[in-house]
Design a protein around this motif. Structure first.
Motif, mmCIF file in Angstrom:
data_model
loop_
_atom_site.group_PDB
_atom_site.id
_atom_site.type_symbol
_atom_site.label_atom_id
_atom_site.label_comp_id
_atom_site.label_asym_id
_atom_site.label_seq_id
_atom_site.Cartn_x
_atom_site.Cartn_y
_atom_site.Cartn_z
ATOM 1 N N ALA A 1 5.245 6.099 7.172
ATOM 2 C CA ALA A 1 5.546 6.222 5.744
ATOM 3 C C ALA A 1 4.624 7.242 5.090
ATOM 4 C CB ALA A 1 5.411 4.870 5.061
ATOM 5 N N GLY A 2 3.357 7.271 5.531
ATOM 6 C CA GLY A 2 2.414 8.232 4.968
ATOM 7 C C GLY A 2 2.826 9.665 5.233
ATOM 8 N N ASP A 3 3.297 9.926 6.455
ATOM 9 C CA ASP A 3 3.734 11.291 6.783
ATOM 10 C C ASP A 3 4.975 11.680 5.981
ATOM 11 O OD1 ASP A 3 1.663 11.652 8.514
ATOM 12 O OD2 ASP A 3 2.818 11.180 10.333
ATOM 13 N N ILE A 4 5.885 10.701 5.797
ATOM 14 C CA ILE A 4 7.086 10.996 5.003
ATOM 15 C C ILE A 4 6.702 11.306 3.563
ATOM 16 C CG2 ILE A 4 9.243 10.038 4.090
ATOM 17 C CD1 ILE A 4 9.493 8.427 6.673
ATOM 18 N N LEU A 5 5.768 10.521 3.026
ATOM 19 C CA LEU A 5 5.303 10.779 1.662
ATOM 20 C C LEU A 5 4.704 12.171 1.539
ATOM 21 C CD1 LEU A 5 3.649 7.388 0.624
ATOM 22 C CD2 LEU A 5 5.419 8.617 -0.652
ATOM 23 N N ALA A 6 3.901 12.565 2.515
ATOM 24 C CA ALA A 6 3.285 13.893 2.477
ATOM 25 C C ALA A 6 4.342 14.984 2.488
ATOM 26 C CB ALA A 6 2.335 14.052 3.664
ATOM 27 N N LYS A 7 5.351 14.811 3.352
ATOM 28 C CA LYS A 7 6.434 15.801 3.404
ATOM 29 C C LYS A 7 7.259 15.779 2.118
ATOM 30 C CE LYS A 7 7.021 15.485 8.455
ATOM 31 N NZ LYS A 7 6.853 16.916 8.788
ATOM 32 N N GLN A 8 7.544 14.574 1.635
ATOM 33 C CA GLN A 8 8.396 14.434 0.455
ATOM 34 C C GLN A 8 7.765 15.090 -0.765
ATOM 35 O OE1 GLN A 8 9.077 10.360 -0.738
ATOM 36 N NE2 GLN A 8 10.980 10.837 -1.792
ATOM 37 N N PHE A 9 6.515 14.815 -1.024
ATOM 38 C CA PHE A 9 5.914 15.340 -2.245
ATOM 39 C C PHE A 9 5.400 16.756 -2.069
ATOM 40 C CE2 PHE A 9 6.297 10.953 -3.301
ATOM 41 C CZ PHE A 9 6.609 10.994 -4.645
ATOM 42 N N GLY A 10 5.153 17.165 -0.826
ATOM 43 C CA GLY A 10 4.839 18.568 -0.609
ATOM 44 C C GLY A 10 6.032 19.440 -0.908
ATOM 45 N N ARG A 11 7.230 18.939 -0.539
ATOM 46 C CA ARG A 11 8.460 19.696 -0.761
ATOM 47 C C ARG A 11 8.933 19.610 -2.201
ATOM 48 N NH1 ARG A 11 13.399 17.957 -1.074
ATOM 49 N NH2 ARG A 11 12.925 15.926 -0.179
ATOM 50 N N MET A 12 8.686 18.467 -2.828
ATOM 51 C CA MET A 12 9.294 18.250 -4.140
ATOM 52 C C MET A 12 8.357 18.521 -5.299
ATOM 53 S SD MET A 12 11.741 14.944 -3.742
ATOM 54 C CE MET A 12 10.375 13.882 -4.104
ATOM 55 N N GLY A 13 7.133 19.038 -5.042
ATOM 56 C CA GLY A 13 6.235 19.290 -6.157
ATOM 57 C C GLY A 13 6.859 20.275 -7.129
ATOM 58 N N ASN B 1 0.650 11.477 -10.254
ATOM 59 C CA ASN B 1 -0.176 12.686 -10.165
ATOM 60 C C ASN B 1 0.610 13.959 -10.463
ATOM 61 O OD1 ASN B 1 -2.517 11.294 -9.563
ATOM 62 N ND2 ASN B 1 -2.302 11.528 -7.339
ATOM 63 N N ARG B 2 1.900 13.852 -10.620
ATOM 64 C CA ARG B 2 2.683 15.049 -10.911
ATOM 65 C C ARG B 2 2.322 15.626 -12.272
ATOM 66 N NH1 ARG B 2 8.972 14.083 -9.112
ATOM 67 N NH2 ARG B 2 8.649 14.187 -6.872
ATOM 68 N N PRO B 3 2.397 16.938 -12.433
ATOM 69 C CA PRO B 3 2.141 17.540 -13.745
ATOM 70 C C PRO B 3 3.110 16.991 -14.791
ATOM 71 C CG PRO B 3 2.179 19.223 -12.032
ATOM 72 C CD PRO B 3 2.655 17.952 -11.394
ATOM 73 N N GLY B 4 2.562 16.537 -15.907
ATOM 74 C CA GLY B 4 3.408 16.030 -16.983
ATOM 75 C C GLY B 4 3.869 14.611 -16.809
ATOM 76 N N ALA B 5 3.399 13.900 -15.783
ATOM 77 C CA ALA B 5 3.888 12.544 -15.509
ATOM 78 C C ALA B 5 3.619 11.590 -16.660
ATOM 79 C CB ALA B 5 3.264 12.009 -14.217
ATOM 80 N N ASP B 6 2.467 11.732 -17.322
ATOM 81 C CA ASP B 6 2.131 10.815 -18.410
ATOM 82 C C ASP B 6 3.191 10.813 -19.496
ATOM 83 O OD1 ASP B 6 -0.156 10.127 -17.138
ATOM 84 O OD2 ASP B 6 -1.492 11.380 -18.367
ATOM 85 N N GLY C 1 0.813 -1.217 0.000
ATOM 86 C CA GLY C 1 0.000 0.000 0.000
ATOM 87 C C GLY C 1 0.841 1.260 0.000
ATOM 88 N N ASP C 2 1.932 1.248 0.787
ATOM 89 C CA ASP C 2 2.834 2.399 0.807
ATOM 90 C C ASP C 2 3.448 2.629 -0.577
ATOM 91 O OD1 ASP C 2 2.421 2.856 3.518
ATOM 92 O OD2 ASP C 2 4.087 1.549 4.114
ATOM 93 N N ILE C 3 3.881 1.528 -1.211
ATOM 94 C CA ILE C 3 4.496 1.645 -2.536
ATOM 95 C C ILE C 3 3.472 2.140 -3.546
ATOM 96 C CG2 ILE C 3 5.651 0.398 -4.400
ATOM 97 C CD1 ILE C 3 6.827 -1.486 -2.313
ATOM 98 N N ALA C 4 2.235 1.645 -3.419
ATOM 99 C CA ALA C 4 1.181 2.094 -4.325
ATOM 100 C C ALA C 4 0.902 3.585 -4.144
ATOM 101 C CB ALA C 4 -0.088 1.281 -4.095
ATOM 102 N N CYS C 5 0.897 4.052 -2.886
ATOM 103 C CA CYS C 5 0.691 5.483 -2.636
ATOM 104 C C CYS C 5 1.825 6.310 -3.226
ATOM 105 C CB CYS C 5 0.575 5.737 -1.133
ATOM 106 S SG CYS C 5 -0.969 5.171 -0.404
ATOM 107 N N TYR C 6 3.052 5.813 -3.090
ATOM 108 C CA TYR C 6 4.201 6.495 -3.667
ATOM 109 C C TYR C 6 4.055 6.591 -5.180
ATOM 110 C CZ TYR C 6 8.871 7.208 -5.522
ATOM 111 O OH TYR C 6 9.930 7.680 -6.233
ATOM 112 N N MET C 7 3.684 5.464 -5.827
ATOM 113 C CA MET C 7 3.499 5.479 -7.271
ATOM 114 C C MET C 7 2.404 6.461 -7.682
ATOM 115 S SD MET C 7 5.510 3.691 -9.138
ATOM 116 C CE MET C 7 4.454 3.787 -10.570
#
Length: 427
Positions: A398-410, A366-371, A355-361
């Motif tokens: 892991a969920g909190d790290i993902l939130a921080k990671q993609f909030g910072r790296m958008g 969902n990033r702009p231009g990912a397709d 589930g964590d890996i799926a959320c990461y994927m």
């Protein structure tokens, strides 16, 4: 290239270190092989035919991040397992197939510098190969001399076979007589490091040298030599052919494409025993009729044109291998494999759930231009960061790290076709 064998900690360390540094690992790629099994089986078949005295050339085509460098790395590791001598090099502004100012010779020098065999890693590998072979030729200099010249006389390729014999005799005599300088001079000649015919004549009595205009012919001599030595053959991989596409002058591009055409003709005709060449290029480098290989008529007639209607189909028998991006499902499998490697190196690390890996994927997709621009290179690097953060911050979910990671790296993904020409592809 099966991944069934357990991952060794040394392999895991090299894989993680390389991927975190943005380069292709030099060992253990079988643990990350996803979605390319058909191509790898085809390469294995071609290697078998080369070992039996054939020759071949393949061109691996794809956009930046599509898997070209990964495939060349996989080919190199497979070749080493099958007892080939192998070398993988990048073209660059200072290294190309044809030039009149030393840039062609510089590419050859890099090929020799990066030579590997199954029993000798990079770094002076050619000397180790020569030492091992010559140790079995005997101890009488004259007998060894006769054996060497009889060997090169039987070569099917012309090139510089007689001069190769002279250099090998010089190396052997230096080895048997304890003359280290003579061995070194012979090795310099073999590596294309003696710059003038005058110096070659003075130090070795050889009247020719390896130059910009003859080094590909000498590769053919080396391939036959390696087979005589007991190796399966010689595999040479050339990456980053986009540097030919970038050449500003039409004449320079055409000269380089002509050299590729000559290699193509020689290897496809089977006239070069034991040599297998792989080229990695972007779609524009191959198919652009203004600046790419397709701009050189004779080469275009060999490689053909791109058919958009067949773009999604796989034909492993073709000289041109179009590398399609991995599907999201294949990337998911890749990340699972990568986590296994990571936990081999860091057994105290935290295993992410499916589930964590799926959320990461999903966050990546969902990033702009990912397709259009999402590549395994970026996915891997960010995933390794996630694994490191989870390992070193066990109190954070892991969920909190993902939130921080993609909030910072958008960020908006850049057009890699315009900006990332010099980045080494991972997959």
């Amino acid at each position: 290239m099966s991944s069934r064998r357990p991952i060794r900690k040394r392999e895991a360390q090299q894989i993680i270190q390389a991927l975190e540094g943005g380069i292709v690992p030099r060992m253990g790629l079988r643990h990350l092989l996803v979605g390319r099994q058909a191509q790898v089986r085809e390469v294995a078949d071609r290697l078998s035919r080369v070992e039996e005295g054939g020759s071949d050339l393949m061109i691996w085509v794809g956009d930046f991040g599509s898997g070209k460098s990964f495939m060349l790395g996989a080919i190199q590791q497979l070749a080493l397992q099958k007892n080939f001598v192998a070398s993988t090099v990048d073209l660059s502004p200072s290294r190309r197939f044809q030039a009149s100012d030393g840039k062609g010779l510089a590419l050859y020098q890099e090929v020799i510098r990066r030579i590997q065999s199954r029993t000798s890693g990079e770094g002076n590998a050619l000397a180790h190969i020569l030492d091992a072979w010559m140790a079995g030729l005997g101890e009488d200099v004259e007998v060894v001399r006769e054996k060497i010249f009889a060997t090169v006389e039987d070569f099917q390729t012309g090139g510089l076979r007689y001069e190769l014999g002279q250099a090998l005799v010089a190396y052997a005599s230096g080895m048997m007589e304890g003359n280290r300088d003579r061995k070194l001079q012979a090795l310099r000649w073999l590596g294309g490091q003696i710059p003038t015919k005058t110096e070659a004549k003075q130090v070795l009595g050889i009247s020719q040298i390896i130059r910009d205009d003859n080094w590909t012919l000498f590769l053919q001599n080396l391939a036959e030599l390696f087979q005589v030595m007991g190796f399966a053959g010689f595999v040479v991989n050339f990456d980053e052919l986009v540097n030919l596409y970038k050449l500003p002058r039409t004449q320079s591009r055409d000269q380089n494409y002509e050299r590729i055409l000559n290699l193509y003709n020689d290897l496809k005709s089977g006239a070069v025993p034991g040599l297998y060449v792989n080229l990695a290029a972007t779609r524009k480098t191959v198919f652009d009729e203004r600046r790419g290989m397709a701009s050189y008529g004779a080469l275009k007639s060999r490689i053909g044109t791109e058919d958009p209607g067949l773009r999604d189909l796989v034909d492993t028998s073709s000289t041109l291998q179009i590398l399609h991006p991995l599907t999201p499902e294949e990337i998911f499998t890749l990340l699972e494999k990568l986590q296994d490697v990571f936990l081999t190196l860091y057994p105290e690390g935290r295993a992410l759930s499916d589930g964590d890996i799926a959320c990461y994927m999903q966050a990546q997709l969902n990033r702009p231009g990912a397709d259009e621009f999402l590549t395994p290179r970026a996915v891997i690097k960010d995933f390794l960061l996630l694994l490191q953060l989870a390992r070193q911050n066990p109190e954070v979910s892991a969920g909190d790290i993902l939130a921080k990671q993609f909030g910072r790296m958008g960020r908006v993904v850049r057009d890699q076709d315009d900006h990332d020409d010099d980045v080494i592809e991972l997959l």
